[in-house]
Design a protein around this motif. Structure first.
Motif, mmCIF file in Angstrom:
data_model
loop_
_atom_site.group_PDB
_atom_site.id
_atom_site.type_symbol
_atom_site.label_atom_id
_atom_site.label_comp_id
_atom_site.label_asym_id
_atom_site.label_seq_id
_atom_site.Cartn_x
_atom_site.Cartn_y
_atom_site.Cartn_z
ATOM 1 N N VAL A 108 0.867 -1.175 0.000
ATOM 2 C CA VAL A 108 0.000 0.000 0.000
ATOM 3 C C VAL A 108 0.903 1.224 0.000
ATOM 4 C CG1 VAL A 108 -1.813 1.257 1.198
ATOM 5 C CG2 VAL A 108 -1.778 -1.237 1.267
ATOM 6 N N TYR A 109 0.679 2.119 -0.958
ATOM 7 C CA TYR A 109 1.473 3.338 -1.095
ATOM 8 C C TYR A 109 0.628 4.525 -0.641
ATOM 9 C CZ TYR A 109 4.293 0.352 -4.180
ATOM 10 O OH TYR A 109 5.060 -0.663 -4.699
ATOM 11 N N ALA A 110 1.264 5.495 0.032
ATOM 12 C CA ALA A 110 0.510 6.659 0.503
ATOM 13 C C ALA A 110 1.427 7.861 0.659
ATOM 14 C CB ALA A 110 -0.181 6.359 1.829
ATOM 15 N N THR A 111 0.841 9.049 0.457
ATOM 16 C CA THR A 111 1.522 10.316 0.733
ATOM 17 C C THR A 111 1.091 10.788 2.116
ATOM 18 O OG1 THR A 111 1.478 10.862 -1.616
ATOM 19 C CG2 THR A 111 1.896 12.669 -0.075
ATOM 20 N N MET A 112 2.044 11.338 2.871
ATOM 21 C CA MET A 112 1.764 11.675 4.265
ATOM 22 C C MET A 112 2.410 13.003 4.628
ATOM 23 S SD MET A 112 2.557 9.235 7.513
ATOM 24 C CE MET A 112 1.967 9.621 9.146
ATOM 25 N N ALA A 113 1.654 13.855 5.327
ATOM 26 C CA ALA A 113 2.169 15.146 5.791
ATOM 27 C C ALA A 113 2.270 15.148 7.310
ATOM 28 C CB ALA A 113 1.267 16.281 5.321
ATOM 29 N N GLY A 114 3.101 16.047 7.831
ATOM 30 C CA GLY A 114 3.403 16.055 9.255
ATOM 31 C C GLY A 114 2.219 16.329 10.152
ATOM 32 N N ALA A 115 1.224 17.066 9.682
ATOM 33 C CA ALA A 115 0.100 17.425 10.548
ATOM 34 C C ALA A 115 -0.962 16.334 10.622
ATOM 35 C CB ALA A 115 -0.531 18.726 10.049
ATOM 36 N N ASP A 116 -0.833 15.276 9.827
ATOM 37 C CA ASP A 116 -1.877 14.252 9.736
ATOM 38 C C ASP A 116 -1.399 12.917 10.313
ATOM 39 O OD1 ASP A 116 -3.529 16.042 8.249
ATOM 40 O OD2 ASP A 116 -2.368 15.541 6.440
ATOM 41 N N TYR A 117 -2.365 12.057 10.621
ATOM 42 C CA TYR A 117 -2.038 10.660 10.914
ATOM 43 C C TYR A 117 -2.844 9.779 9.963
ATOM 44 C CZ TYR A 117 -6.407 10.479 13.683
ATOM 45 O OH TYR A 117 -7.712 10.530 14.092
ATOM 46 N N LEU A 118 -2.232 8.682 9.542
ATOM 47 C CA LEU A 118 -2.864 7.749 8.612
ATOM 48 C C LEU A 118 -3.083 6.407 9.300
ATOM 49 C CD1 LEU A 118 -0.889 8.307 5.260
ATOM 50 C CD2 LEU A 118 -2.939 9.491 6.084
ATOM 51 N N ASP A 119 -4.276 5.846 9.105
ATOM 52 C CA ASP A 119 -4.585 4.488 9.562
ATOM 53 C C ASP A 119 -4.721 3.589 8.347
ATOM 54 O OD1 ASP A 119 -4.870 4.698 12.472
ATOM 55 O OD2 ASP A 119 -6.536 6.043 12.021
ATOM 56 N N PHE A 120 -4.030 2.448 8.379
ATOM 57 C CA PHE A 120 -4.165 1.422 7.347
ATOM 58 C C PHE A 120 -4.992 0.287 7.953
ATOM 59 C CE2 PHE A 120 -0.200 2.197 4.492
ATOM 60 C CZ PHE A 120 -0.462 3.563 4.503
ATOM 61 N N LYS A 121 -6.161 0.021 7.370
ATOM 62 C CA LYS A 121 -7.053 -1.013 7.907
ATOM 63 C C LYS A 121 -7.261 -2.111 6.869
ATOM 64 C CE LYS A 121 -11.553 -0.264 8.594
ATOM 65 N NZ LYS A 121 -12.802 0.211 9.240
ATOM 66 N N MET A 122 -6.872 -3.334 7.238
ATOM 67 C CA MET A 122 -7.049 -4.471 6.344
ATOM 68 C C MET A 122 -8.520 -4.877 6.330
ATOM 69 S SD MET A 122 -5.022 -8.131 6.381
ATOM 70 C CE MET A 122 -3.520 -7.292 6.841
ATOM 71 N N THR A 123 -9.065 -5.066 5.135
ATOM 72 C CA THR A 123 -10.488 -5.343 4.967
ATOM 73 C C THR A 123 -10.678 -6.660 4.227
ATOM 74 O OG1 THR A 123 -10.891 -2.963 4.840
ATOM 75 C CG2 THR A 123 -12.666 -4.400 4.118
ATOM 76 N N ALA A 124 -11.678 -7.430 4.640
ATOM 77 C CA ALA A 124 -11.919 -8.753 4.056
ATOM 78 C C ALA A 124 -12.368 -8.642 2.600
ATOM 79 C CB ALA A 124 -12.970 -9.497 4.869
ATOM 80 N N VAL A 125 -11.734 -9.448 1.753
ATOM 81 C CA VAL A 125 -12.074 -9.546 0.331
ATOM 82 C C VAL A 125 -11.985 -11.018 -0.055
ATOM 83 C CG1 VAL A 125 -11.436 -8.897 -2.025
ATOM 84 C CG2 VAL A 125 -11.175 -7.243 -0.179
ATOM 85 N N LEU A 126 -12.889 -11.467 -0.910
ATOM 86 C CA LEU A 126 -12.859 -12.840 -1.415
ATOM 87 C C LEU A 126 -12.471 -12.816 -2.886
ATOM 88 C CD1 LEU A 126 -13.370 -15.874 -1.193
ATOM 89 C CD2 LEU A 126 -15.808 -15.433 -1.578
ATOM 90 N N PHE A 127 -11.357 -13.490 -3.213
ATOM 91 C CA PHE A 127 -10.888 -13.603 -4.592
ATOM 92 C C PHE A 127 -11.194 -15.008 -5.108
ATOM 93 C CE2 PHE A 127 -8.162 -10.349 -2.744
ATOM 94 C CZ PHE A 127 -8.164 -9.365 -3.720
ATOM 95 N N LEU A 128 -11.817 -15.082 -6.280
ATOM 96 C CA LEU A 128 -12.132 -16.357 -6.926
ATOM 97 C C LEU A 128 -11.609 -16.333 -8.356
ATOM 98 C CD1 LEU A 128 -15.902 -16.539 -5.875
ATOM 99 C CD2 LEU A 128 -14.036 -17.780 -4.786
ATOM 100 N N LYS A 129 -11.058 -17.448 -8.800
ATOM 101 C CA LYS A 129 -10.619 -17.558 -10.193
ATOM 102 C C LYS A 129 -11.082 -18.908 -10.733
ATOM 103 C CE LYS A 129 -6.453 -16.289 -11.500
ATOM 104 N NZ LYS A 129 -4.977 -16.351 -11.710
ATOM 105 N N PHE A 130 -12.019 -18.856 -11.680
ATOM 106 C CA PHE A 130 -12.560 -20.065 -12.297
ATOM 107 C C PHE A 130 -11.950 -20.259 -13.679
ATOM 108 C CE2 PHE A 130 -15.966 -18.997 -9.308
ATOM 109 C CZ PHE A 130 -16.252 -20.238 -8.759
#
Length: 643
Positions: free
Chosen positions: A101-123
């Motif tokens: 995960v790539y992100a730009t970040m400035a000194g006055a901010d805080y960033l939260d990275f939250k992993m989210t459930a995803v289902l991948f299927l390949k038929f």
């Protein structure tokens, strides 16, 4: 924490699996101080980025006219989507192929990275399938109907043509489906909605893989959509790898159950594996809510009353293996045989998989022990207390399944255990002489006991089966009996102030550890009127420590340590530290005839000479002239340390 320079790019790799939520903040910096970061994830699932608690759309993300969050393909021009330092803080992109995960970040901010459930299927489907089937709008509706879900949950479809596959897959097209739910907009924490979505996707994953491995999904696709599903690869929500799902064909025993005793788990537990038609392990079928199972049953036994106890079923893991942990048998048998069968989850058709039988084995008589359920007790003199013991298997220390099997009845007795030294003066009495035997908990409780003098005691419990088939003895944990005027509270947060190091291993004989604790308390704490504040610990082969209140004068304790301390015969105190100060300890030794071959330095004493003369007489009578001459040489220069 790390020191970073502005206007730079930083790659972040964690040494273990990242948590579901990560927060990044730049300290001592303002909005003009900017960096870009990339965080590596073992999983290729979606990672949502929040700036100051608010969800930030990725550069390839958007909401459609129905309010559904979707991501676009970035592969045609990845660089145009990549966050740069010039972008505003919070600009982000998750690149599945990079697992970053790539992100730009400035000194006055805080960033939260939250992993989210995803289902991948390949038929995999044959390339000759009608072209109408591959139209995106048709694909979404067709697979939604097949899975029994709303089409809106399938957020992305990719069709991979045969030209991109290896030669052995020519003639096959692959359809990738990505299923997920909308992110929470203003909550960067793991919300109940996040957990509900994760559970729902895990259940969908289980349904699809179960239907495929039994052939149900292929049959439904053929009947409803007129299409052949030739393969399936899945990535479970929040997992870090993909599995190719194969059709179940057989089960195989890797390890037989063995070393079984009645009423307890077999020491060797059975292990099985599920295989496909090519004898390859079938992976990816593990489920915590509705699992595949292997069921064990007895198919032949010399004891017709024998039953499986404790555990007759075990769940299939994601790795394709089934590991029993508590399978046991109810009664003795000279010979019996177990059979194992595959059991499908609810709402899944049972596959046509044959059961397997293991070799014939025996089940021997139970070997029992007692386990105390009471931690260290602190009671006043004459205060009533209870003691509870479990009847357990000696080797596994697990409670027996049924303490009344084969019509066993039990009686109990209790007495004060006599310590090798420093025995308190109190006696043990029961005011009611009651014993409570609980068939449900497999426990025996001795009720309304009391001790009538202060000190640290150990009591010995004896449990006997009627007919004396089993006579079980067990020493209790230490029982600290105090005066009613004393207030004693033992706390692990209290730092030890007295460390004792002995010249022998005091942890090897586990049956004696509580005895050593009682002797230390009675000899060094109670004897010198000190107040214990931390439980006595025995550890690291030859160490013990404890804490007591320094409001009392420990000078008499120091004097005793100066003169030497014998824990039990053959185990002597070698070193001591009190309140971070080393204490001089007289190391006591026992002189025997083997020591007389070495040199002994010191000043002579009448007691020393008398003892050696007695030994001389012994050696003369036994014609040991060499040691007789040696004793004569050291008569004038010897010292003895006495216990």
């Amino acid at each position: 924490m790390a020191v970073v320079a502005g206007q730079q790019n930083f790659d972040i790799y964690l040494s273990s699996t990242p948590p579901k939520q990560l927060r990044f903040r730049i300290l001592n910096a303002d909005q003009t101080f900017k960096i870009t970061i990339s965080v590596y994830y073992f999983s290729s699932n979606r990672v949502d980025v929040y700036k100051n608690g608010r969800f930030e759309l990725p550069t390839n993300g958007a909401y459609d006219s129905n309010g559904l969050f979707k991501v676009n393909d970035y592969n045609t021009n990845l660089d145009s989507y990549m966050p740069k330092i010039a972008n505003q803080s919070g600009t982000n992109l998750a690149v599945r192929e990079h697992r970053k995960v790539y992100a730009t970040m400035a000194g006055a901010d805080y960033l939260d990275f939250k992993m989210t459930a995803v289902l991948f299927l390949k038929f995999g489907v044959p390339a000759i399938t009608e072209s109408d089937f591959f139209r995106p709008e048709n694909l979404v509706q067709n697979f939604a109907d097949l899975f029994g879900i709303d089409p809106s949950r399938i957020r992305r479809v990719n069709i991979i043509g045969e030209s991109r596959r290896k030669r052995q897959t020519q003639g096959i097209k692959f359809i990738e489906l990505i299923i997920y739910d909308n992110p929470s907009v203003d909550d960067s924490s793991i919300t109940p909605e996040d957990l509900k979505s994760e559970d729902n996707l895990n259940q969908l994953y289980a349904n699809i893989t179960n239907w495929y491995t039994t052939g149900q999904l292929q049959q439904m696709a053929s009947d409803r959509l007129n299409v052949t599903l030739s393969s399936l690869q899945v990535e479970k929500p929040l997992s870090d790898s993909a599995n190719e799902i194969k059709k179940l064909d057989k089960i195989r025993i890797i390890q037989d159950a063995d070393n079984c005793r009645e009423q307890s788990p077999c020491l060797t537990q059975p292990i099985l594996v599920v295989l496909d038609e090519s004898n390859k392990t079938v992976t990816g079928l593990g489920s915590s809510t509705n699992p595949w199972k292997i069921r064990a049953k007895i198919v032949s036994s010399t004891n017709l009353n024998m039953e499986i106890i404790l555990e007759s079923e075990a769940s299939l893991g994601d790795d394709g293996f089934v590991q029993f942990s508590e399978l046991g048998l109810s009664q003795v048998a000279n010979s019996f045989r177990l059979e194992f069968e595959l059991v499908a989850p609810e709402a899944v058709s049972n596959p046509n998989v044959n059961s397997v039988q293991q070799k014939a084995i025996s089940c021997s008589q139970a070997v029992l022990d007692l386990k105390h359920m009471d931690d260290q007790l602190i009671v006043d003199t004459d205060e009533l207390f209870n003691l509870t013991v479990l009847i357990v298997d000696k080797y596994t220390q697990t409670a027996v399944n049924n303490i009344s099997w084969r019509n066993h009845e039990w009686r109990a007795a209790v007495r004060v255990y006599n310590l090798p030294k420093s025995q308190p003066t109190g006696s043990l009495t029961s005011s009611s002489n009651l014993v409570q035997i609980d068939l449900e908990t497999k426990s025996v409780k001795l009720i309304d006991l009391f001790l009538d003098a202060p000190g640290m005691y150990i009591v010995e419990v004896t449990i006997i089966s009627i007919g004396n088939e089993y006579i079980l003895n067990k020493k209790s944990n230490v029982i600290l009996v105090k005066s009613p005027t004393q207030s004693i509270t033992l706390s692990e947060s209290e730092p030890p102030i007295l460390y004792l190091k002995f010249d022998q291993n005091i942890t090897q004989n586990t049956d004696m550890i509580e005895v050593y604790k009682a002797i230390i308390y009675n000899s060094l704490i109670a004897k010198h009127d000190l107040l214990l504040t931390r439980a006595i610990s025995v550890y690291d082969f030859n160490m013990a420590n404890l804490a007591f209140s320094l409001s009392s004068d420990p000078s008499s304790l120091v004097t005793e340590l100066n003169n030497g301390f014998v824990l039990v015969d053959g185990i002597n105190l070698a070193e001591a530290t009190l309140d971070d100060q080393s204490v001089d300890v007289k190391v006591l030794t026992v002189v025997d005839d083997s020591n007389l071959d070495g040199s002994i330095d010191g000043t002579s004493s009448n007691a020393c000479k008398l003892e050696i003369k007695q030994m001389m007489l012994f050696f003369i009578q036994n014609k040991n002239t060499r040691k007789y001459q040696r004793i004569q040489n050291i008569l004038s220069t010897c010292t003895f340390a006495r216990n």
